[in-house]
Structures are given as structure tokens and as C-alpha cells.
Write an enzyme that holds these catalytic residues in place. Structure first.
Site, PDB file in Angstrom:
ATOM      1  N   TYR A 122       7.928   6.263   9.592  1.00 57.95           N
ATOM      2  CA  TYR A 122       6.968   7.163   9.401  1.00 57.95           C
ATOM      3  C   TYR A 122       7.030   8.565  10.008  1.00 57.95           C
ATOM      4  CZ  TYR A 122       4.003   3.058   8.375  1.00 57.95           C
ATOM      5  OH  TYR A 122       3.347   1.968   7.809  1.00 57.95           O
ATOM      6  N   ASN A 145      -2.721   6.759  -0.581  1.00 54.48           N
ATOM      7  CA  ASN A 145      -1.674   6.872  -1.732  1.00 54.48           C
ATOM      8  C   ASN A 145      -2.651   6.309  -3.075  1.00 54.48           C
ATOM      9  OD1 ASN A 145       0.069   7.224  -3.837  1.00 54.48           O
ATOM     10  ND2 ASN A 145       1.638   5.582  -2.729  1.00 54.48           N
ATOM     11  N   CYS A 153       4.922   3.678  -1.091  1.00 55.22           N
ATOM     12  CA  CYS A 153       4.398   3.872   0.153  1.00 55.22           C
ATOM     13  C   CYS A 153       4.777   2.240   1.049  1.00 55.22           C
ATOM     14  CB  CYS A 153       2.818   3.902   0.195  1.00 55.22           C
ATOM     15  SG  CYS A 153       1.951   2.817  -0.889  1.00 55.22           S
ATOM     16  N   HIS A 154       5.242   1.405   0.088  1.00 54.17           N
ATOM     17  CA  HIS A 154       5.865   0.249   0.578  1.00 54.17           C
ATOM     18  C   HIS A 154       7.364   0.318   1.287  1.00 54.17           C
ATOM     19  CE1 HIS A 154       7.246   0.041  -3.379  1.00 54.17           C
ATOM     20  NE2 HIS A 154       8.555  -0.536  -3.183  1.00 54.17           N
ATOM     21  N   GLU A 180      13.061  -5.441  -3.990  1.00 56.55           N
ATOM     22  CA  GLU A 180      14.144  -4.277  -3.679  1.00 56.55           C
ATOM     23  C   GLU A 180      15.150  -4.792  -2.956  1.00 56.55           C
ATOM     24  OE1 GLU A 180      12.481  -0.472  -3.055  1.00 56.55           O
ATOM     25  OE2 GLU A 180      10.503  -0.713  -4.487  1.00 56.55           O
TER      26      GLU A 180
END
Length: 188
Positions: A122, A145, A153-154, A180
Site C-alpha cells: 500500500y 475499485n 487490487c488483489h 497468479e
């Protein structure tokens, strides 16, 4: 992922369409205008989908129609490829009009510079938009978002190594990060 929608949100009614896509993280409601994908909503069961459509009807000034199917079809194709593990970067026109100011700047930075399989803190994201000390405000931007998954945003986590929060729920965030390769796949 950039589009010509950097100007202030439009006030006139805009044509838009929506669809619900079944995914490994649950149903996603996708909404698109003629400019591109405008919103992705997690956990879009019938009740949540109806509430989201009503909210978007108020925000966009018109009831949904069939005029904007092409952006939805491409978004569906790319999201299916993402969840199948064959797409690592979305190439969709996006309608940024549902987000403004600092939040838009942060989300655009995230979309453009935090690739698949990586994470950012962040505070680091706050520094990237030249707002040191705005780590909490970055968290607020992530929570607002309108395009989660596509604007990832993850991929924003706590600087100390914690997973942080997530509007779609922490289990959804874990599953996206596992997809991912950032986190191990769940055992069960």
C-alpha cells in the site's frame, strides 16, 4: 488498458449493458458502456446483480440495453482466459468514469505497472503516485475499485507481508493470488 475517458465523469445518460459470468471465484457481474468495461462486481448472485444494475442505472442515467455488447463479449473472453491460466495481461478498453481523483490515479498506476504474478505494498503504491503517507488512502482506493480483477487490487498487500484487506473477501484474494502463483494453491 488506457482509454480516452480521463475527463470528468459525464452527466448525460449513457448506453450500457451487463452480463453475469460464472468464474472459479464465483459469479462476476460485468457492465460496459460504449467506452469499455465500467464495472466488475463480485459475488453477483441474483440479489446482488439486481442491486448492482439498479445502482448503475442511477449512476449512468439510463437503463441497460443491448447497445454495448462488444465490450462485454471481449471482457468475458479475456476473463475466461485469465481464469484458465492462459492470459496474464488484460487488453480491454476501460471506462474510468465511475472513479475520479486520487482513487483513479492510484488504480491507473496499479493497472499499468503491477504485472501478473507480482504484488505491491500500500505504501509503495502511495509513493508511486507521489503521495507519501497516503497508504491508508490507497487502501480506500482499492476498496472503491469498480474494476477488480481487471484492475488488480488483489495484488496490493501489506508492506509487512500480510495479505491486507479485500472487497471481494480474503478467500477470493487468496485464490486470485494463488492463480497468479504468488501464494500456494489451497490444499482443499
Amino acid at each position: 488498458m488506457d482509454s480516452a475517458t480521463d475527463s470528468a465523469p459525464r452527466r448525460e445518460a449513457r448506453a450500457w449493458s451487463w452480463a453475469v459470468l460464472d468464474t472459479p471465484i464465483g459469479p462476476l457481474l460485468l457492465a460496459a458502456t460504449e467506452l469499455g468495461l465500467a464495472q466488475v462486481v463480485f459475488h453477483a448472485d441474483d440479489r446482488r446483480a439486481a442491486a448492482s444494475v439498479a445502482h448503475l442505472t442511477r449512476r449512468l442515467g439510463a437503463a441497460p440495453g443491448e447497445e454495448c455488447r462488444a465490450p462485454l463479449e471481449e471482457a468475458i473472453r479475456q476473463l475466461e482466459a485469465y481464469f484458465a491460466g492462459t492470459l496474464r495481461e488484460f487488453a480491454l478498453p476501460l471506462d474510468w468514469s465511475l472513479i475520479t481523483g486520487f482513487n483513479r490515479r492510484v488504480l491507473r498506476e496499479l493497472a499499468a505497472h503491477v504485472p501478473y504474478g507480482t504484488v505491491v505494498g500500500y505504501q509503495d503504491l502511495a509513493d508511486r503516485v507521489h503521495e507519501p503517507g497516503a497508504a491508508r488512502a490507497v487502501g480506500v482506493a482499492m476498496g472503491s475499485n469498480p474494476l477488480p480483477v481487471v484492475v488488480p487490487c488483489h495484488r496490493v498487500v501489506e508492506s509487512g507481508g500480510g495479505i491486507g484487506g479485500f472487497g471481494g473477501g480474503l478467500e477470493t484474494k487468496r485464490r486470485l493470488l494463488a492463480l497468479e502463483g504468488v501464494l500456494p494453491q489451497p490444499l482443499f
